[in-house]
Design a protein around this motif. Structure first.
Motif, mmCIF file in Angstrom:
data_model
loop_
_atom_site.group_PDB
_atom_site.id
_atom_site.type_symbol
_atom_site.label_atom_id
_atom_site.label_comp_id
_atom_site.label_asym_id
_atom_site.label_seq_id
_atom_site.Cartn_x
_atom_site.Cartn_y
_atom_site.Cartn_z
ATOM 1 N N UNK A 231 0.841 -1.198 0.000
ATOM 2 C CA UNK A 231 0.000 0.000 0.000
ATOM 3 C C UNK A 231 0.884 1.259 0.000
ATOM 4 N N UNK A 232 2.019 1.201 0.705
ATOM 5 C CA UNK A 232 2.961 2.320 0.757
ATOM 6 C C UNK A 232 4.359 1.751 0.472
ATOM 7 N N UNK A 233 4.850 1.987 -0.747
ATOM 8 C CA UNK A 233 6.124 1.381 -1.165
ATOM 9 C C UNK A 233 7.314 1.821 -0.308
ATOM 10 N N UNK A 234 7.224 3.032 0.260
ATOM 11 C CA UNK A 234 8.346 3.527 1.074
ATOM 12 C C UNK A 234 8.391 2.873 2.454
ATOM 13 N N UNK A 235 7.246 2.368 2.904
ATOM 14 C CA UNK A 235 7.181 1.677 4.204
ATOM 15 C C UNK A 235 6.605 0.276 3.998
ATOM 16 N N UNK A 236 7.401 -0.622 3.430
ATOM 17 C CA UNK A 236 6.871 -1.938 3.068
ATOM 18 C C UNK A 236 6.454 -2.770 4.284
ATOM 19 N N UNK A 237 5.352 -3.494 4.129
ATOM 20 C CA UNK A 237 4.931 -4.409 5.201
ATOM 21 C C UNK A 237 5.112 -5.869 4.766
ATOM 22 N N UNK A 238 5.351 -6.091 3.452
ATOM 23 C CA UNK A 238 5.498 -7.468 2.959
ATOM 24 C C UNK A 238 6.940 -7.813 2.569
ATOM 25 N N UNK A 239 7.540 -6.974 1.732
ATOM 26 C CA UNK A 239 8.850 -7.297 1.161
ATOM 27 C C UNK A 239 9.938 -6.386 1.739
ATOM 28 N N UNK A 240 10.836 -6.996 2.499
ATOM 29 C CA UNK A 240 11.850 -6.230 3.224
ATOM 30 C C UNK A 240 13.261 -6.554 2.723
ATOM 31 N N UNK A 241 14.093 -5.520 2.637
ATOM 32 C CA UNK A 241 15.520 -5.747 2.347
ATOM 33 C C UNK A 241 16.244 -5.810 3.681
ATOM 34 N N UNK A 242 17.050 -6.862 3.881
ATOM 35 C CA UNK A 242 17.823 -7.000 5.108
ATOM 36 C C UNK A 242 19.269 -6.664 4.765
ATOM 37 N N UNK A 243 19.746 -5.537 5.244
ATOM 38 C CA UNK A 243 21.070 -5.043 4.869
ATOM 39 C C UNK A 243 22.164 -6.081 5.131
ATOM 40 N N UNK A 244 22.974 -6.334 4.106
ATOM 41 C CA UNK A 244 24.104 -7.244 4.249
ATOM 42 C C UNK A 244 23.736 -8.721 4.217
ATOM 43 N N UNK A 245 22.427 -9.018 4.147
ATOM 44 C CA UNK A 245 22.017 -10.430 4.146
ATOM 45 C C UNK A 245 21.241 -10.774 2.884
ATOM 46 N N UNK A 246 20.085 -10.157 2.735
ATOM 47 C CA UNK A 246 19.244 -10.489 1.577
ATOM 48 C C UNK A 246 17.860 -9.880 1.746
ATOM 49 N N UNK A 247 16.833 -10.736 1.685
ATOM 50 C CA UNK A 247 15.464 -10.236 1.637
ATOM 51 C C UNK A 247 14.548 -11.118 2.470
ATOM 52 N N UNK A 248 13.432 -10.517 2.895
ATOM 53 C CA UNK A 248 12.510 -11.271 3.743
ATOM 54 C C UNK A 248 11.073 -10.914 3.376
ATOM 55 N N UNK A 249 10.219 -11.934 3.356
ATOM 56 C CA UNK A 249 8.786 -11.711 3.153
ATOM 57 C C UNK A 249 8.068 -11.942 4.479
#
Length: 235
Positions: free
Chosen positions: A212-230
């Motif tokens: 709903x708000x791309x700048x404050x994601x609630x589903x798709x997160x970038x984890x710095x230095x690691x990867x990504x999380x849903x």
């Protein structure tokens, strides 16, 4: 654990073999220990295992070859390599041969136990999710078999195969940080080496689709230095 999870362990250093076996048994696992590749393949063919731990440099048949042989007939059982070879080329070789994890010697037994538990948990979760055909995020449903994204209002967006594979990987590993290495192995299968920017762009596209708000994601997160999380946004 009502039924003991079964682990096949191949390690040719006797004292290390005993130490690992003992620690895993104390965690409640059943451990079948062997010291060379020939024995490992023989035992693997005769019994069923939930996890396979392979030392790479062993007599008869090395760990890479054992993994390759197992992967020809079983793509599901988690495989972990234990090895003194710690260059990135060795890691890539190990992952290409079908490994799910790679631990370099010397290692901490506590870390080994942690990784073993994670792999077994993930494979059990995988059993439930293997037949996942669709998944709803917000007001949109992903259909993995037809590569489509259907909105509640009936509109349909076509997904690429890579988008679908990455979505499925992140959803199957919900609430877990998935490393770029795992994404590379699962989605790109080492055909090409996408840059971090390529994977970032996929995540940005997913945010466009679902957030709903791309700048404050609630589903798709970038984890710095690691990867990504849903995360499903409700947990």
């Amino acid at each position: 654990m009502s039924v003991k999870q079964r682990i096949l362990l191949m390690e040719d250093e006797e004292h290390l073999l005993e130490a690992i076996k003992l620690n895993l048994e104390m965690e409640g696992f059943f451990v079948r220990a062997v010291t060379d590749g020939k024995k490992a393949l023989k035992v693997y063919k005769e019994e069923k295992f939930n996890l396979i731990i392979l030392d790479v440099m062993v007599p008869e048949i090395d760990g890479f070859q054992v993994a390759e042989t197992i992967r020809l007939e079983n793509s599901e059982v988690p495989i972990m390599f234990l090895t003194a070879k710690n260059t990135s080329e060795d890691r890539i070789t190990g992952l290409k041969k079908g490994a799910d994890d790679y631990l370099t010697k010397p290692f901490n037994l506590e870390e080994l136990i942690l990784r073993v538990n994670n792999l077994i948990k993930r494979s059990m979760k995988g059993d439930d999710l293997k037949e996942i055909n669709s998944y709803k995020i917000g007001d949109k449903t992903i259909y993995f078999n037809s590569f489509e994204l259907k909105n509640d209002d009936g509109t349909v967006t076509a997904l690429t195969k890579k988008e679908t594979m990455l979505l499925k990987l992140l959803i199957e590993r919900k609430d877990e940080a998935v490393s770029r290495e795992q994404i590379l192995e699962t989605v790109w299968n080492y055909d090409v080496y996408p840059s971090t920017r390529t994977i970032d762009n996929f995540i940005l596209t997913f945010r466009k689709y679902f957030e709903p708000d791309q700048k404050n994601p609630i589903y798709f997160h970038s984890i710095r230095g690691v990867g990504y999380k849903f995360t499903d946004g409700h947990s």
